[in-house]
Design a protein around this motif. Structure first.
Motif, PDB file in Angstrom:
ATOM      1  N   GLU A  23      41.203 -24.183 -26.027  1.00 14.08           N
ATOM      2  CA  GLU A  23      41.249 -25.449 -25.299  1.00 14.08           C
ATOM      3  C   GLU A  23      41.364 -25.074 -23.829  1.00 14.08           C
ATOM      4  O   GLU A  23      42.262 -24.313 -23.459  1.00 14.08           O
ATOM      5  CB  GLU A  23      42.452 -26.286 -25.720  1.00 14.08           C
ATOM      6  N   ILE A  24      40.444 -25.594 -23.013  1.00 10.06           N
ATOM      7  CA  ILE A  24      40.436 -25.229 -21.604  1.00 10.06           C
ATOM      8  C   ILE A  24      40.385 -26.480 -20.738  1.00 10.06           C
ATOM      9  O   ILE A  24      39.822 -27.498 -21.125  1.00 10.06           O
ATOM     10  CB  ILE A  24      39.262 -24.275 -21.273  1.00 10.06           C
ATOM     11  N   PHE A  25      40.994 -26.406 -19.566  1.00 10.69           N
ATOM     12  CA  PHE A  25      41.020 -27.493 -18.594  1.00 10.69           C
ATOM     13  C   PHE A  25      40.096 -27.084 -17.463  1.00 10.69           C
ATOM     14  O   PHE A  25      40.338 -26.069 -16.795  1.00 10.69           O
ATOM     15  CB  PHE A  25      42.455 -27.700 -18.093  1.00 10.69           C
ATOM     16  N   VAL A  26      39.013 -27.839 -17.275  1.00  8.79           N
ATOM     17  CA  VAL A  26      37.972 -27.417 -16.347  1.00  8.79           C
ATOM     18  C   VAL A  26      37.525 -28.540 -15.418  1.00  8.79           C
ATOM     19  O   VAL A  26      37.674 -29.719 -15.722  1.00  8.79           O
ATOM     20  CB  VAL A  26      36.728 -26.889 -17.104  1.00  8.79           C
ATOM     21  N   GLN A  27      36.964 -28.130 -14.313  1.00  9.77           N
ATOM     22  CA  GLN A  27      36.368 -29.052 -13.355  1.00  9.77           C
ATOM     23  C   GLN A  27      34.909 -29.250 -13.776  1.00  9.77           C
ATOM     24  O   GLN A  27      34.145 -28.284 -13.874  1.00  9.77           O
ATOM     25  CB  GLN A  27      36.454 -28.450 -11.954  1.00  9.77           C
TER      26      GLN A  27
ATOM     27  N   TRP B 196      39.605 -31.793 -20.470  1.00  8.29           N
ATOM     28  CA  TRP B 196      40.050 -30.829 -21.473  1.00  8.29           C
ATOM     29  C   TRP B 196      38.915 -30.658 -22.470  1.00  8.29           C
ATOM     30  O   TRP B 196      38.427 -31.634 -23.032  1.00  8.29           O
ATOM     31  CB  TRP B 196      41.288 -31.326 -22.217  1.00  8.29           C
ATOM     32  N   LEU B 197      38.477 -29.419 -22.684  1.00  2.85           N
ATOM     33  CA  LEU B 197      37.429 -29.121 -23.656  1.00  2.85           C
ATOM     34  C   LEU B 197      38.004 -28.264 -24.769  1.00  2.85           C
ATOM     35  O   LEU B 197      38.800 -27.359 -24.523  1.00  2.85           O
ATOM     36  CB  LEU B 197      36.282 -28.343 -23.010  1.00  2.85           C
ATOM     37  N   THR B 198      37.583 -28.538 -25.983  1.00  3.14           N
ATOM     38  CA  THR B 198      37.914 -27.690 -27.125  1.00  3.14           C
ATOM     39  C   THR B 198      36.613 -27.056 -27.582  1.00  3.14           C
ATOM     40  O   THR B 198      35.574 -27.732 -27.647  1.00  3.14           O
ATOM     41  CB  THR B 198      38.524 -28.513 -28.269  1.00  3.14           C
ATOM     42  N   GLY B 199      36.665 -25.766 -27.868  1.00  2.00           N
ATOM     43  CA  GLY B 199      35.449 -25.096 -28.308  1.00  2.00           C
ATOM     44  C   GLY B 199      35.677 -23.636 -28.605  1.00  2.00           C
ATOM     45  O   GLY B 199      36.816 -23.195 -28.754  1.00  2.00           O
ATOM     46  N   TYR B 200      34.576 -22.924 -28.697  1.00  2.00           N
ATOM     47  CA  TYR B 200      34.625 -21.509 -29.045  1.00  2.00           C
ATOM     48  C   TYR B 200      34.130 -20.646 -27.902  1.00  2.00           C
ATOM     49  O   TYR B 200      33.077 -20.911 -27.320  1.00  2.00           O
ATOM     50  CB  TYR B 200      33.754 -21.223 -30.271  1.00  2.00           C
ATOM     51  N   GLN B 201      34.884 -19.592 -27.602  1.00  2.00           N
ATOM     52  CA  GLN B 201      34.416 -18.565 -26.691  1.00  2.00           C
ATOM     53  C   GLN B 201      33.432 -17.715 -27.482  1.00  2.00           C
ATOM     54  O   GLN B 201      33.695 -17.351 -28.627  1.00  2.00           O
ATOM     55  CB  GLN B 201      35.577 -17.719 -26.192  1.00  2.00           C
ATOM     56  N   LEU B 202      32.276 -17.419 -26.875  1.00  2.00           N
ATOM     57  CA  LEU B 202      31.217 -16.702 -27.577  1.00  2.00           C
ATOM     58  C   LEU B 202      31.065 -15.283 -27.050  1.00  2.00           C
ATOM     59  O   LEU B 202      31.285 -15.022 -25.874  1.00  2.00           O
ATOM     60  CB  LEU B 202      29.883 -17.445 -27.387  1.00  2.00           C
TER      61      LEU B 202
ATOM     62  N   PHE C 103      30.776 -20.569 -23.633  1.00  2.00           N
ATOM     63  CA  PHE C 103      31.678 -21.447 -24.366  1.00  2.00           C
ATOM     64  C   PHE C 103      30.853 -22.525 -25.050  1.00  2.00           C
ATOM     65  O   PHE C 103      30.029 -23.180 -24.410  1.00  2.00           O
ATOM     66  CB  PHE C 103      32.650 -22.078 -23.364  1.00  2.00           C
ATOM     67  N   ARG C 104      31.035 -22.697 -26.361  1.00  2.00           N
ATOM     68  CA  ARG C 104      30.362 -23.764 -27.111  1.00  2.00           C
ATOM     69  C   ARG C 104      31.350 -24.911 -27.307  1.00  2.00           C
ATOM     70  O   ARG C 104      32.416 -24.743 -27.886  1.00  2.00           O
ATOM     71  CB  ARG C 104      29.860 -23.283 -28.459  1.00  2.00           C
ATOM     72  N   VAL C 105      31.008 -26.068 -26.800  1.00  2.00           N
ATOM     73  CA  VAL C 105      31.879 -27.240 -26.841  1.00  2.00           C
ATOM     74  C   VAL C 105      31.922 -27.825 -28.250  1.00  2.00           C
ATOM     75  O   VAL C 105      30.881 -28.041 -28.875  1.00  2.00           O
ATOM     76  CB  VAL C 105      31.381 -28.318 -25.849  1.00  2.00           C
ATOM     77  N   ILE C 106      33.141 -28.085 -28.732  1.00  2.00           N
ATOM     78  CA  ILE C 106      33.344 -28.799 -29.988  1.00  2.00           C
ATOM     79  C   ILE C 106      33.641 -30.261 -29.670  1.00  2.00           C
ATOM     80  O   ILE C 106      33.085 -31.169 -30.268  1.00  2.00           O
ATOM     81  CB  ILE C 106      34.524 -28.219 -30.794  1.00  2.00           C
TER      82      ILE C 106
ATOM     83  N   GLN D   1      41.805 -20.560 -13.009  1.00  2.00           N
ATOM     84  CA  GLN D   1      42.361 -19.742 -14.089  1.00  2.00           C
ATOM     85  C   GLN D   1      41.342 -18.738 -14.632  1.00  2.00           C
ATOM     86  O   GLN D   1      41.702 -17.783 -15.307  1.00  2.00           O
ATOM     87  CB  GLN D   1      42.891 -20.631 -15.216  1.00  2.00           C
ATOM     88  N   PHE D   2      40.058 -18.947 -14.325  1.00  2.00           N
ATOM     89  CA  PHE D   2      39.005 -18.041 -14.776  1.00  2.00           C
ATOM     90  C   PHE D   2      38.449 -17.225 -13.609  1.00  2.00           C
ATOM     91  O   PHE D   2      37.276 -16.856 -13.604  1.00  2.00           O
ATOM     92  CB  PHE D   2      37.891 -18.837 -15.464  1.00  2.00           C
ATOM     93  N   LEU D   3      39.278 -16.931 -12.642  1.00  2.00           N
ATOM     94  CA  LEU D   3      38.879 -16.210 -11.441  1.00  2.00           C
ATOM     95  C   LEU D   3      38.223 -14.868 -11.760  1.00  2.00           C
ATOM     96  O   LEU D   3      37.215 -14.497 -11.173  1.00  2.00           O
ATOM     97  CB  LEU D   3      40.088 -16.006 -10.528  1.00  2.00           C
ATOM     98  N   ARG D   4      38.786 -14.137 -12.706  1.00  2.00           N
ATOM     99  CA  ARG D   4      38.277 -12.798 -13.042  1.00  2.00           C
ATOM    100  C   ARG D   4      37.625 -12.745 -14.414  1.00  2.00           C
ATOM    101  O   ARG D   4      37.474 -11.674 -14.996  1.00  2.00           O
ATOM    102  CB  ARG D   4      39.421 -11.798 -12.990  1.00  2.00           C
TER     103      ARG D   4
END
Length: 89
Positions: free
Chosen positions: A74-78, A57-63, A41-44, A33-36
């Motif tokens: 909220e992002i779903f990441v490997q 699933w991570l919740t945090g702030y895009q910086l 990202f700061r993890v909360i 989903q973040f291909l481009r």
């Protein structure tokens, strides 16, 4: 994929989950989903509910470039695709 040696299956260790306060680079290695898109990202928090092995699933702030929060997400990441980012001062 597990490897086999003398009849035993060896399982690769699970990548560790990030801790609150950590800053990470999020890009295509974290998820298609973040291909481009690449951002810091700061993890909360990390959701404690079980999901697919190696994903979270991570919740945090895009910086932004100066380390200021510009969006809560909220992002779903490997986990294996997460890379530490140098903390802004």
């Amino acid at each position: 994929m597990p490897t086999e040696q003398e009849g035993r299956a060896w399982v690769r260790p699970q990548p560790r989950s990030p801790k609150p306060g950590e800053e990470l680079w999020i890009d295509r290695e974290a998820s298609v989903q973040f291909l481009r898109q690449r951002f810091r990202f700061r993890v909360i928090s990390v959701c404690p509910k079980p999901t697919y092995r190696g994903w979270a699933w991570l919740t945090g702030y895009q910086l932004d470039d100066r380390g200021n929060a510009v969006d809560k997400r909220e992002i779903f990441v490997q986990l294996a695709g997460l890379h530490p980012a140098r903390r802004s001062t």
